[in-house]
Every structure is written in C-alpha cells, then in structure tokens.
Design a protein around this motif. Structure first.
Motif, PDB file in Angstrom:
ATOM      1  N   ARG A  20    -143.052  61.529  51.302  1.00  0.00           N
ATOM      2  CA  ARG A  20    -141.685  62.051  51.288  1.00  0.00           C
ATOM      3  C   ARG A  20    -141.303  62.458  52.690  1.00  0.00           C
ATOM      4  O   ARG A  20    -142.118  62.407  53.616  1.00  0.00           O
ATOM      5  CB  ARG A  20    -141.584  63.244  50.345  1.00  0.00           C
ATOM      6  CG  ARG A  20    -142.418  64.436  50.800  1.00  0.00           C
ATOM      7  CD  ARG A  20    -142.300  65.606  49.827  1.00  0.00           C
ATOM      8  NE  ARG A  20    -142.985  66.779  50.339  1.00  0.00           N
ATOM      9  CZ  ARG A  20    -142.399  67.744  51.075  1.00  0.00           C
ATOM     10  NH1 ARG A  20    -141.121  67.654  51.374  1.00  0.00           N
ATOM     11  NH2 ARG A  20    -143.091  68.767  51.502  1.00  0.00           N
ATOM     12  N   THR A  21    -140.055  62.874  52.847  1.00  0.00           N
ATOM     13  CA  THR A  21    -139.630  63.469  54.103  1.00  0.00           C
ATOM     14  C   THR A  21    -139.258  64.922  53.854  1.00  0.00           C
ATOM     15  O   THR A  21    -138.816  65.284  52.759  1.00  0.00           O
ATOM     16  CB  THR A  21    -138.424  62.731  54.713  1.00  0.00           C
ATOM     17  OG1 THR A  21    -137.355  62.708  53.770  1.00  0.00           O
ATOM     18  CG2 THR A  21    -138.798  61.299  55.094  1.00  0.00           C
ATOM     19  N   SER A  22    -139.439  65.752  54.864  1.00  0.00           N
ATOM     20  CA  SER A  22    -139.130  67.174  54.761  1.00  0.00           C
ATOM     21  C   SER A  22    -137.638  67.367  54.547  1.00  0.00           C
ATOM     22  O   SER A  22    -136.809  66.733  55.207  1.00  0.00           O
ATOM     23  CB  SER A  22    -139.563  67.890  56.039  1.00  0.00           C
ATOM     24  OG  SER A  22    -138.997  69.176  56.103  1.00  0.00           O
ATOM     25  N   ARG A  82    -141.956  55.391  44.112  1.00  0.00           N
ATOM     26  CA  ARG A  82    -141.134  55.362  45.331  1.00  0.00           C
ATOM     27  C   ARG A  82    -141.334  56.666  46.100  1.00  0.00           C
ATOM     28  O   ARG A  82    -141.516  57.723  45.507  1.00  0.00           O
ATOM     29  CB  ARG A  82    -139.656  55.200  44.999  1.00  0.00           C
ATOM     30  CG  ARG A  82    -139.336  53.855  44.407  1.00  0.00           C
ATOM     31  CD  ARG A  82    -137.860  53.522  44.592  1.00  0.00           C
ATOM     32  NE  ARG A  82    -137.621  52.103  44.390  1.00  0.00           N
ATOM     33  CZ  ARG A  82    -137.782  51.173  45.315  1.00  0.00           C
ATOM     34  NH1 ARG A  82    -138.155  51.508  46.520  1.00  0.00           N
ATOM     35  NH2 ARG A  82    -137.546  49.907  45.051  1.00  0.00           N
ATOM     36  N   ARG A  83    -141.268  56.538  47.432  1.00  0.00           N
ATOM     37  CA  ARG A  83    -141.315  57.728  48.273  1.00  0.00           C
ATOM     38  C   ARG A  83    -140.026  58.510  48.076  1.00  0.00           C
ATOM     39  O   ARG A  83    -138.981  57.936  47.804  1.00  0.00           O
ATOM     40  CB  ARG A  83    -141.496  57.342  49.734  1.00  0.00           C
ATOM     41  CG  ARG A  83    -142.866  56.718  49.982  1.00  0.00           C
ATOM     42  CD  ARG A  83    -143.042  56.280  51.401  1.00  0.00           C
ATOM     43  NE  ARG A  83    -142.087  55.208  51.660  1.00  0.00           N
ATOM     44  CZ  ARG A  83    -141.689  54.856  52.885  1.00  0.00           C
ATOM     45  NH1 ARG A  83    -142.146  55.489  53.928  1.00  0.00           N
ATOM     46  NH2 ARG A  83    -140.838  53.872  53.051  1.00  0.00           N
ATOM     47  N   GLN A  84    -140.103  59.815  48.260  1.00  0.00           N
ATOM     48  CA  GLN A  84    -138.930  60.664  48.071  1.00  0.00           C
ATOM     49  C   GLN A  84    -138.342  60.981  49.441  1.00  0.00           C
ATOM     50  O   GLN A  84    -139.037  61.487  50.314  1.00  0.00           O
ATOM     51  CB  GLN A  84    -139.330  61.937  47.341  1.00  0.00           C
ATOM     52  CG  GLN A  84    -138.165  62.809  46.973  1.00  0.00           C
ATOM     53  CD  GLN A  84    -138.559  63.819  45.931  1.00  0.00           C
ATOM     54  OE1 GLN A  84    -138.857  63.459  44.810  1.00  0.00           O
ATOM     55  NE2 GLN A  84    -138.573  65.081  46.313  1.00  0.00           N
ATOM     56  N   GLN A  85    -137.074  60.717  49.593  1.00  0.00           N
ATOM     57  CA  GLN A  85    -136.413  60.940  50.879  1.00  0.00           C
ATOM     58  C   GLN A  85    -135.499  62.153  50.804  1.00  0.00           C
ATOM     59  O   GLN A  85    -134.671  62.260  49.910  1.00  0.00           O
ATOM     60  CB  GLN A  85    -135.599  59.699  51.269  1.00  0.00           C
ATOM     61  CG  GLN A  85    -136.406  58.418  51.297  1.00  0.00           C
ATOM     62  CD  GLN A  85    -137.544  58.455  52.315  1.00  0.00           C
ATOM     63  OE1 GLN A  85    -137.369  58.955  53.423  1.00  0.00           O
ATOM     64  NE2 GLN A  85    -138.702  57.951  51.949  1.00  0.00           N
ATOM     65  N   ALA A 118    -147.193  63.754  54.097  1.00  0.00           N
ATOM     66  CA  ALA A 118    -148.181  62.912  53.430  1.00  0.00           C
ATOM     67  C   ALA A 118    -148.977  63.711  52.399  1.00  0.00           C
ATOM     68  O   ALA A 118    -149.122  64.924  52.538  1.00  0.00           O
ATOM     69  CB  ALA A 118    -149.139  62.327  54.462  1.00  0.00           C
ATOM     70  N   PRO A 119    -149.503  63.024  51.374  1.00  0.00           N
ATOM     71  CA  PRO A 119    -150.388  63.707  50.436  1.00  0.00           C
ATOM     72  C   PRO A 119    -151.508  64.394  51.224  1.00  0.00           C
ATOM     73  O   PRO A 119    -152.117  63.788  52.101  1.00  0.00           O
ATOM     74  CB  PRO A 119    -150.942  62.569  49.574  1.00  0.00           C
ATOM     75  CG  PRO A 119    -149.911  61.503  49.652  1.00  0.00           C
ATOM     76  CD  PRO A 119    -149.345  61.609  51.045  1.00  0.00           C
ATOM     77  N   ASN A 169    -139.301  64.290  42.258  1.00  0.00           N
ATOM     78  CA  ASN A 169    -140.027  65.563  42.359  1.00  0.00           C
ATOM     79  C   ASN A 169    -141.302  65.610  41.522  1.00  0.00           C
ATOM     80  O   ASN A 169    -141.680  66.660  41.028  1.00  0.00           O
ATOM     81  CB  ASN A 169    -139.122  66.742  41.962  1.00  0.00           C
ATOM     82  CG  ASN A 169    -137.861  66.794  42.759  1.00  0.00           C
ATOM     83  OD1 ASN A 169    -137.879  66.536  43.952  1.00  0.00           O
ATOM     84  ND2 ASN A 169    -136.750  67.093  42.113  1.00  0.00           N
ATOM     85  N   VAL A 170    -141.954  64.483  41.362  1.00  0.00           N
ATOM     86  CA  VAL A 170    -143.201  64.429  40.592  1.00  0.00           C
ATOM     87  C   VAL A 170    -144.369  64.527  41.568  1.00  0.00           C
ATOM     88  O   VAL A 170    -144.402  63.825  42.579  1.00  0.00           O
ATOM     89  CB  VAL A 170    -143.299  63.119  39.781  1.00  0.00           C
ATOM     90  CG1 VAL A 170    -144.616  63.044  39.036  1.00  0.00           C
ATOM     91  CG2 VAL A 170    -142.116  62.994  38.824  1.00  0.00           C
TER      92      VAL A 170
END
Length: 111
Positions: free
Chosen positions: A48-50, A93-96, A58-59, A78-79
């Motif tokens: 995700r991005t901040s 999908r990555r969260q942006q 990153a995880p 938000n999972v």
C-alpha cells in the motif's frame, strides 16, 4: 511482474498449487499461503501507500500486528493481507492512498 522477488520459497513436500491474481497478473501460490505472501512472491514489495506521505509501505510483521499489509482482496479494501489465506481465483490488489472506513467503523461501532 515488476522487479525480481527477494522472496524465496522453501522446498516443500506438497506439489499443490492454486492460482490467484495479483495486480491483474496470474500468480501460482501454495494453498495456505497468505495474501501478503502471494504479493511478495509476485515480486510486489509494497502492499500500500501511506495515507499521509504517499510513501510505499510493505508487509512487515506478517502476523497481524503492524497493519502495513493492508490490501484490497476481492474488491474489499483495508484487509490485512497477512491474516487472509489465499483461495483459488482470489483477486489481490495493492491499496493506494487513504483507506476508506465503512460507516460502522467510522461511528465506533464494531462491524
């Protein structure tokens, strides 16, 4: 997939594989892998991005403590990717950007 993954799978007696989609690309993973592990195996280092700076995150802990692995899984944002086991055909999908809280969380009511 962007970049070479630094994630290396250990040898395993099982030959079972399933397929998930990571950022729209098919990725073979083992049943029981987490969605965060699938993301790393796909060569994606950022989950995700901040919401504050926009920096990639990153995880990190991979055990549900740090919340750095928030992902969109099967359309649900938000999972915690480290807490969800993959399923055949899962879409990851990555969260942006800033996560959007659902109404019950925003009101302080447990979902």
């Amino acid at each position: 997939m962007p970049g070479a993954s630094k994630f290396e799978r250990l040898a395993c007696a099982s030959n079972d594989w399933i397929q998930v989609m990571v950022e729209g690309q098919p990725v073979k993973v083992r049943p029981g892998d987490s969605a965060a592990a699938a993301l790393l195996a796909a060569g994606q280092s950022a989950a995700r991005t901040s919401a504050v700076s926009g920096d990639p995150r990153a995880p990190y802990c991979l055990m549900g403590i740090c919340f750095e692995c928030l992902l969109e899984i099967d359309g649900v944002p938000n999972v915690q990717g480290c807490m969800v086991q993959v399923a055949d055909g899962m879409n990851i999908r990555r969260q942006q950007g800033a996560p959007v809280l659902n109404d019950s969380l925003a009101a302080g009511v447990p979902a």
